[in-house]
Design a protein around this motif. Structure first.
Motif, short mmCIF file in Angstrom:
data_model
loop_
_atom_site.label_atom_id
_atom_site.label_comp_id
_atom_site.label_asym_id
_atom_site.label_seq_id
_atom_site.Cartn_x
_atom_site.Cartn_y
_atom_site.Cartn_z
N SER A 1 -31.47 -50.77 41.22
CA SER A 1 -31.67 -51.00 39.79
C SER A 1 -32.91 -50.27 39.31
CB SER A 1 -31.76 -52.49 39.49
OG SER A 1 -32.66 -53.12 40.36
N GLU B 1 -28.08 -47.56 28.78
CA GLU B 1 -26.75 -48.06 29.14
C GLU B 1 -26.73 -49.59 29.09
OE1 GLU B 1 -25.28 -46.82 32.98
OE2 GLU B 1 -23.57 -48.18 32.87
N ILE C 1 -24.55 -52.05 26.63
CA ILE C 1 -23.67 -53.10 27.13
C ILE C 1 -24.05 -54.45 26.53
CG2 ILE C 1 -23.01 -54.39 29.21
CD1 ILE C 1 -23.31 -51.70 30.74
N ALA D 1 -22.67 -54.51 23.13
CA ALA D 1 -21.21 -54.65 23.15
C ALA D 1 -20.81 -56.09 23.48
CB ALA D 1 -20.61 -53.69 24.17
N LEU D 2 -21.54 -56.73 24.39
CA LEU D 2 -21.23 -58.13 24.72
C LEU D 2 -21.46 -59.00 23.49
CD1 LEU D 2 -22.78 -58.39 28.30
CD2 LEU D 2 -20.35 -58.49 27.72
N LEU E 1 -18.61 -58.68 21.22
CA LEU E 1 -17.41 -59.37 21.72
C LEU E 1 -17.52 -60.88 21.56
CD1 LEU E 1 -16.65 -57.41 25.04
CD2 LEU E 1 -15.19 -57.55 23.01
N PHE F 1 -20.17 -62.86 22.89
CA PHE F 1 -21.01 -63.55 23.88
C PHE F 1 -22.39 -63.76 23.27
CE2 PHE F 1 -17.82 -61.37 26.48
CZ PHE F 1 -17.36 -62.43 27.24
N GLY G 1 -25.03 -65.81 24.16
CA GLY G 1 -26.23 -66.15 24.93
C GLY G 1 -26.88 -64.98 25.66
N VAL G 2 -26.37 -63.75 25.49
CA VAL G 2 -26.88 -62.64 26.27
C VAL G 2 -28.25 -62.19 25.76
CG1 VAL G 2 -26.48 -60.28 27.03
CG2 VAL G 2 -24.57 -61.87 26.84
N GLU G 3 -29.25 -62.22 26.63
CA GLU G 3 -30.59 -61.81 26.24
C GLU G 3 -30.89 -60.38 26.64
OE1 GLU G 3 -33.63 -64.44 27.63
OE2 GLU G 3 -32.56 -66.22 26.91
N LYS G 4 -30.37 -59.99 27.80
CA LYS G 4 -30.76 -58.68 28.33
C LYS G 4 -29.74 -58.26 29.38
CE LYS G 4 -34.88 -56.52 30.34
NZ LYS G 4 -36.21 -56.81 30.90
N VAL G 5 -29.47 -56.96 29.44
CA VAL G 5 -28.62 -56.41 30.49
C VAL G 5 -29.33 -55.20 31.08
CG1 VAL G 5 -26.40 -55.32 31.05
CG2 VAL G 5 -26.48 -57.16 29.36
N ARG G 6 -29.38 -55.13 32.39
CA ARG G 6 -29.91 -53.95 33.08
C ARG G 6 -28.79 -53.39 33.94
NH1 ARG G 6 -34.50 -51.63 31.52
NH2 ARG G 6 -35.22 -51.16 33.62
N SER G 7 -28.59 -52.10 33.86
CA SER G 7 -27.51 -51.48 34.64
C SER G 7 -28.08 -50.86 35.92
CB SER G 7 -26.81 -50.41 33.80
OG SER G 7 -27.67 -49.33 33.59
N GLY G 8 -27.25 -50.73 36.90
CA GLY G 8 -27.67 -50.14 38.16
C GLY G 8 -26.46 -49.69 38.96
N TYR H 1 -23.73 -52.06 39.29
CA TYR H 1 -24.48 -53.30 39.43
C TYR H 1 -25.12 -53.63 38.09
CZ TYR H 1 -28.33 -56.28 41.13
OH TYR H 1 -29.21 -57.32 41.34
N PHE H 2 -24.99 -54.87 37.66
CA PHE H 2 -25.59 -55.29 36.40
C PHE H 2 -26.40 -56.56 36.61
CE2 PHE H 2 -21.46 -53.35 35.41
CZ PHE H 2 -21.86 -52.30 34.62
N GLN H 3 -27.53 -56.61 35.94
CA GLN H 3 -28.30 -57.85 35.87
C GLN H 3 -28.20 -58.34 34.43
OE1 GLN H 3 -31.67 -55.65 37.43
NE2 GLN H 3 -32.02 -57.28 38.91
N VAL H 4 -27.66 -59.52 34.26
CA VAL H 4 -27.47 -60.06 32.91
C VAL H 4 -28.28 -61.35 32.79
CG1 VAL H 4 -25.79 -60.92 31.22
CG2 VAL H 4 -25.11 -59.14 32.85
N VAL H 5 -29.19 -61.38 31.82
CA VAL H 5 -29.92 -62.61 31.52
C VAL H 5 -29.21 -63.29 30.36
CG1 VAL H 5 -32.11 -63.60 30.78
CG2 VAL H 5 -32.10 -61.63 32.31
N LEU H 6 -28.81 -64.52 30.57
CA LEU H 6 -28.08 -65.22 29.51
C LEU H 6 -28.50 -66.67 29.42
CD1 LEU H 6 -24.42 -66.09 30.57
CD2 LEU H 6 -26.11 -65.28 32.21
N ALA H 7 -28.32 -67.23 28.23
CA ALA H 7 -28.56 -68.65 28.01
C ALA H 7 -27.22 -69.36 27.96
CB ALA H 7 -29.32 -68.85 26.69
N ARG I 1 -13.65 -58.73 30.62
CA ARG I 1 -13.44 -58.07 29.33
C ARG I 1 -14.24 -56.80 29.13
NH1 ARG I 1 -14.05 -62.22 24.59
NH2 ARG I 1 -13.35 -60.39 23.43
#
Lengths: 88, 88
Positions: free
Chosen positions: A14, A23, A27, A30-31, A34, A36, A38-45, B47-53, B70
């Motif tokens: 990562s 990226e 994402i 995009a979430l 769609l 969603f 509660g998404v705070e942050k996305v990191r791609s790897g 690989y994704f890291q997603v922070v969510l509530a 999705r």
């Protein structure tokens, strides 16, 4: 009797936290679009599954460390982690 | 007191075993060229890291399942797995 064991290494690569990740940001947006909420942050790897033979777990771990440092990850901007699973 | 909890989801997306993976094959060849002799197979993925509530772990897991189905993975050619880790 075989003198080597087989392992499955699951390698996660990562971006370091300070590196921009457009990226991941895309994402996350995009979430949100769609639905969603509660998404705070996305990191791609990147993710690799490596099947390797080694004489024992320590040797397998050392080999995977070396693979990450020399090819699988870019140490300037990326970090990596992995798990080793013995195969039959 | 907050009614929602925060989680880190670590999502691994990989190609189904029957799908060709030229990137993985190339990496396996490159590792061989670098002198790693025990490498049998490499599969590449994302690989994704997603922070969510979410209100609880079950809700977070359901949200991550839905995200994978999705957006994060292509169910035609990919499989996914994830772990949830509670954040402070």
């Amino acid at each position: 009797m075989s003198t080597s064991e087989r392992y499955l290494a699951r390698v996660q690569v990562s971006l370091k936290p300070t590196v921009n990740d457009p990226e991941g940001d895309t994402i996350a947006g995009a979430l949100g679009n769609l639905g969603f909420e509660g998404v705070e942050k996305v990191r791609s790897g990147r993710y690799f599954q490596v099947v390797l033979a080694a004489k024992d777990r320590a040797a397998a771990g050392q080999a995977v460390e070396d693979m990450c440092a020399r090819l699988l990850a870019n140490p300037v901007i990326e970090t990596y982690s992995y798990e080793l699973e013995p195969l039959a």
